[in-house]
Design a protein around this motif. Structure first.
Motif, short mmCIF file in Angstrom:
data_model
loop_
_atom_site.label_atom_id
_atom_site.label_comp_id
_atom_site.label_asym_id
_atom_site.label_seq_id
_atom_site.Cartn_x
_atom_site.Cartn_y
_atom_site.Cartn_z
N ASP A 1 -10.19 0.00 7.00
CA ASP A 1 -10.88 1.45 5.54
C ASP A 1 -9.76 2.54 6.48
O ASP A 1 -9.45 3.20 5.09
N GLU A 2 -10.02 2.63 7.35
CA GLU A 2 -9.59 4.53 8.28
C GLU A 2 -7.97 4.73 9.01
O GLU A 2 -7.62 5.45 9.11
N GLU A 3 -7.62 3.15 9.45
CA GLU A 3 -6.33 3.60 10.15
C GLU A 3 -5.06 2.51 9.54
O GLU A 3 -4.16 3.12 9.42
N PRO B 1 7.30 5.56 3.26
CA PRO B 1 7.38 4.25 2.99
C PRO B 1 7.55 3.46 2.46
O PRO B 1 7.90 4.02 1.63
N ILE B 2 7.58 2.18 2.79
CA ILE B 2 8.13 1.33 1.66
C ILE B 2 6.13 0.52 0.89
O ILE B 2 5.57 0.28 1.75
N VAL B 3 6.69 0.93 0.03
CA VAL B 3 5.63 0.07 -1.10
C VAL B 3 6.07 -0.42 -1.40
O VAL B 3 6.97 -0.84 -2.38
N ASN B 4 5.46 -2.11 -1.16
CA ASN B 4 4.46 -3.37 -1.87
C ASN B 4 3.80 -3.43 -2.84
O ASN B 4 2.25 -2.30 -2.60
N GLN B 5 3.82 -4.04 -3.56
CA GLN B 5 3.09 -4.25 -4.56
C GLN B 5 2.70 -5.98 -4.54
O GLN B 5 2.63 -6.57 -4.98
N LEU B 6 1.93 -5.85 -3.45
CA LEU B 6 1.36 -7.39 -3.11
C LEU B 6 -0.21 -7.77 -3.32
O LEU B 6 -1.23 -6.76 -3.74
N ASP C 1 1.39 -2.54 2.86
CA ASP C 1 1.20 -3.52 2.30
C ASP C 1 -0.50 -4.18 2.18
O ASP C 1 -0.99 -5.36 2.20
N HIS C 2 -0.60 -3.04 1.45
CA HIS C 2 -2.47 -2.68 1.39
C HIS C 2 -1.95 -4.44 -0.27
O HIS C 2 -1.24 -3.61 -0.38
N GLU C 3 -3.17 -5.10 -0.50
CA GLU C 3 -3.01 -5.73 -1.67
C GLU C 3 -3.59 -4.68 -2.35
O GLU C 3 -3.96 -3.57 -2.43
N GLU D 1 -4.17 4.98 -1.70
CA GLU D 1 -4.96 6.34 -0.75
C GLU D 1 -3.86 6.02 0.09
O GLU D 1 -3.63 7.98 0.54
N VAL D 2 -3.66 5.57 0.67
CA VAL D 2 -2.25 5.40 1.99
C VAL D 2 -1.13 6.03 1.14
O VAL D 2 -0.44 7.39 2.23
N GLN D 3 -0.76 6.31 -0.40
CA GLN D 3 0.55 6.71 -0.76
C GLN D 3 0.47 8.37 -0.92
O GLN D 3 0.90 8.64 -0.43
N GLU D 4 -1.06 8.10 -1.09
CA GLU D 4 -1.36 10.09 -0.94
C GLU D 4 -1.09 10.65 0.32
O GLU D 4 -1.06 11.89 0.10
#
Length: 200
Positions: free
Chosen positions: A28-30, A134-139, A184-186, A194-197
């Motif tokens: 959740d945090e890292e 960052p590479i944003v995957n859609q898992l 690689d968050h689902e 959130e991490v994208q932002e």
């Protein structure tokens, strides 16, 4: 009592069990948060190398003790370790007591310092492999993720060329996921967005 929680509030990535507070906090945090600090990136690469052959939760549970023993992962300090200092570390049951991994960490500290001295900023050098973004995957399911990718193989080779050890393509891909070079968050997980932002 209906709490009307939406699915993304109740379902993190499947690898982060709800009954393990340490794992969930890490998720959740890292995990996946873009990291740009060169020393922090170097530390994470060492921890992923120490994980080789073990589960990540083992490292997570020992992380505080490992940090304490390894001089808070200050490369300048670790690069100067001698046999006596290695022997001291090997007596600590709170760390991963592998002579090979300890020697690799010392060598990796020297490799890191050599890069910085040559003018290669470790963070900029690493992030250049993904174009700084960052590479944003859609898992939909983390179990579909590969253990390694052509890019992690390329980075692994580049690190080895610079003198790094315990940085094979599988270790490097886990590292890339952890430090946000790859998201690689689902997609069902709130942290995916959130991490994208968090990327500047």
């Amino acid at each position: 009592m209906g709490m009307n929680l939406s699915p993304d509030e109740t379902l993190p990535c499947r690898w982060a069990p709800a009954d393990d507070a340490l794992y969930r906090a890490y998720h959740d945090e890292e995990w996946g948060v873009p990291e740009y600090d060169p020393r922090a990136l170097w530390e994470k690469l060492q921890l992923d190398g120490m994980q080789a052959g073990l589960s990540w939760i083992t490292i997570l549970r020992k992380r505080d003790a490992i940090r304490e023993e390894f001089d808070q992962f200050e490369p300048e300090s670790i690069a100067r370790w001698d046999d006596a200092r290695i022997e001291k570390a090997l007596q600590n049951p709170g760390i991963i007591r592998s002579p090979k991994k300890i020697q690799a960490t010392i060598g990796n500290a020297q490799a890191y310092l050599d890069m910085m001295e040559a003018g290669d900023h470790f963070s900029e050098w690493l992030w250049a492999f993904v174009g700084g973004t960052p590479i944003v995957n859609q898992l939909e399911d983390i179990s579909n993720v590969p253990a390694k990718t052509p890019l992690s193989e390329e980075i692994s080779k580049a690190l080895k060329k610079r003198g790094f050890k315990f940085c094979g393509p599988v270790i490097v891909y886990a590292f890339m996921q952890a430090v946000g070079m790859v998201n690689d968050h689902e997609t069902r997980c709130r942290r995916h967005k959130e991490v994208q932002e968090l990327h500047p």
